[in-house]
Design a protein around this motif. Structure first.
Motif, mmCIF file in Angstrom:
data_model
loop_
_atom_site.group_PDB
_atom_site.id
_atom_site.type_symbol
_atom_site.label_atom_id
_atom_site.label_comp_id
_atom_site.label_asym_id
_atom_site.label_seq_id
_atom_site.Cartn_x
_atom_site.Cartn_y
_atom_site.Cartn_z
ATOM 1 N N ASN A 5 0.841 -1.281 0.021
ATOM 2 C CA ASN A 5 -0.020 0.066 0.031
ATOM 3 C C ASN A 5 0.861 1.085 0.076
ATOM 4 N N GLY B 100 -7.633 3.343 0.692
ATOM 5 C CA GLY B 100 -7.344 2.269 0.322
ATOM 6 C C GLY B 100 -6.942 1.934 -1.091
ATOM 7 N N ALA C 143 -5.759 0.613 5.591
ATOM 8 C CA ALA C 143 -5.233 1.684 4.656
ATOM 9 C C ALA C 143 -5.630 3.126 5.297
ATOM 10 N N GLU D 176 -10.957 -5.079 5.163
ATOM 11 C CA GLU D 176 -9.687 -4.913 4.623
ATOM 12 C C GLU D 176 -9.284 -5.974 3.765
#
Length: 226
Positions: free
Chosen positions: A109, A149, A157, A217
Motif C-alpha cells: 500500500n 485504500g 489503509a 480490508e
C-alpha cells in the motif's frame, strides 16, 4: 519479547525477521526504534552496517532498494543525533510526480510507504515543500466514505492515512487536514476528537478499529523481486 529481541541484536550482525533468517536493516531499525521510544540508547552499530553513501540496504545484495527500510533507519539515526541528510535526499528524489511514494516490497500500500517517508522527513524544514505535496495528495485520494485504500476503503489503509496526516509538521496541519480526519472517523457531531488524539499520539489500534467506518480490508501481495 522486545527485550529478548534486543538482546539478540549482536555486534555487528543485527536482527532478522525470524531466528532462521539473516539480519536485515528493516527489522533491526524497528527494534532499535522501539528501544529508543522506551528511553534507551541502544548501539547503532548493527544498523550502520547497512547504510551506504546513498540509501540504506535492507540486506547485502538487495536488488530493489526499499524506501520503507531507508525511512525507518532515518528515524532511528536521527533520534540518535546522526546526520541523515543524504538519506533524506535519496528519499525525496524518489517521490512520484503526484506526491506519493510507491508501494514497497514490504508493504503493497503506497499510503504506508508515504507515511514512513513523512516520519523520516518531517524534522527537516528543507523538505517542507515536499511534504506539502504529500498533504495534498493524501487528501485527494481519500474516498467519499472518508477512508483510504487501494480499490476501496479498508481499516488498514485508513489507519495509515490518518497516521500519515497526523505525522505532518504542525506548519502543514491546515484546516483541510482536520476535516479529512473527521471524515475518516465519520463523526459529524464531533463526539470523537480523534484529530486531537492523533496530534497528541494518543490513538491505539483498538480505538482506530472502533471509530473508523470502513469496509473489510484486503491484503494484496507485495512484489516478489527483492
Amino acid at each position: 519479547m522486545l527485550f529478548r529481541s534486543a538482546q539478540s541484536i549482536g555486534e555487528p550482525e543485527g536482527l532478522g525477521f525470524t531466528d532462521g533468517l539473516s539480519p536485515d536493516a528493516d527489522d533491526t531499525a524497528a527494534v532499535l526504534g522501539a528501544l529508543q521510544a522506551l528511553g534507551r540508547r541502544p548501539s547503532l552499530g548493527p544498523l550502520r552496517r547497512f547504510v551506504t553513501s546513498t540509501h540504506v540496504v535492507t540486506y547485502p545484495g538487495e536488488l530493489q532498494p526499499s524506501a520503507i527500510t531507508t525511512a525507518r533507519a532515518i528515524q532511528v539515526l536521527h533520534t540518535a543525533g546522526e546526520d541523515v541528510t543524504h538519506l533524506r535526499q535519496w528519499l525525496a528524489a524518489r517521490q512520484e510526480g503526484d506526491g506519493r511514494w510507491p508501494a514497497d516490497k514490504w508493504n503493497s500500500n503506497w499510503i504506508y510507504t508515504t507515511w514512513q517517508v513523512i516520519l523520516a522527513l518531517r524534522e527537516d524544514p528543507f523538505f517542507e515543500d515536499v511534504l506539502q505535496h504529500v498533504c495534498r495528495i493524501l487528501i485527494a485520494f481519500q474516498y467519499r466514505d472518508g477512508g483510504w485504500g487501494i480499490s476501496h476503503s479498508t481499516i488498514e489503509a485508513t489507519a495509515y492515512g490518518l497516521l500519515a496526516l497526523a505525522a505532518l509538521p504542525r506548519s502543514l496541519r491546515l484546516p483541510e487536514v482536520d476535516e479529512a480526519i473527521r471524515r475518516a472517523v465519520d463523526d459529524p457531531d464531533g463526539e470523537v476528537d480523534l484529530a486531537a488524539d492523533l496530534r497528541e499520539g494518543e490513538v491505539s489500534e483498538q480505538k482506530l478499529e472502533r471509530d473508523i467506518r470502513v469496509l473489510p480490508e484486503e491484503f494484496p501481495q507485495a512484489g516478489e523481486d527483492a
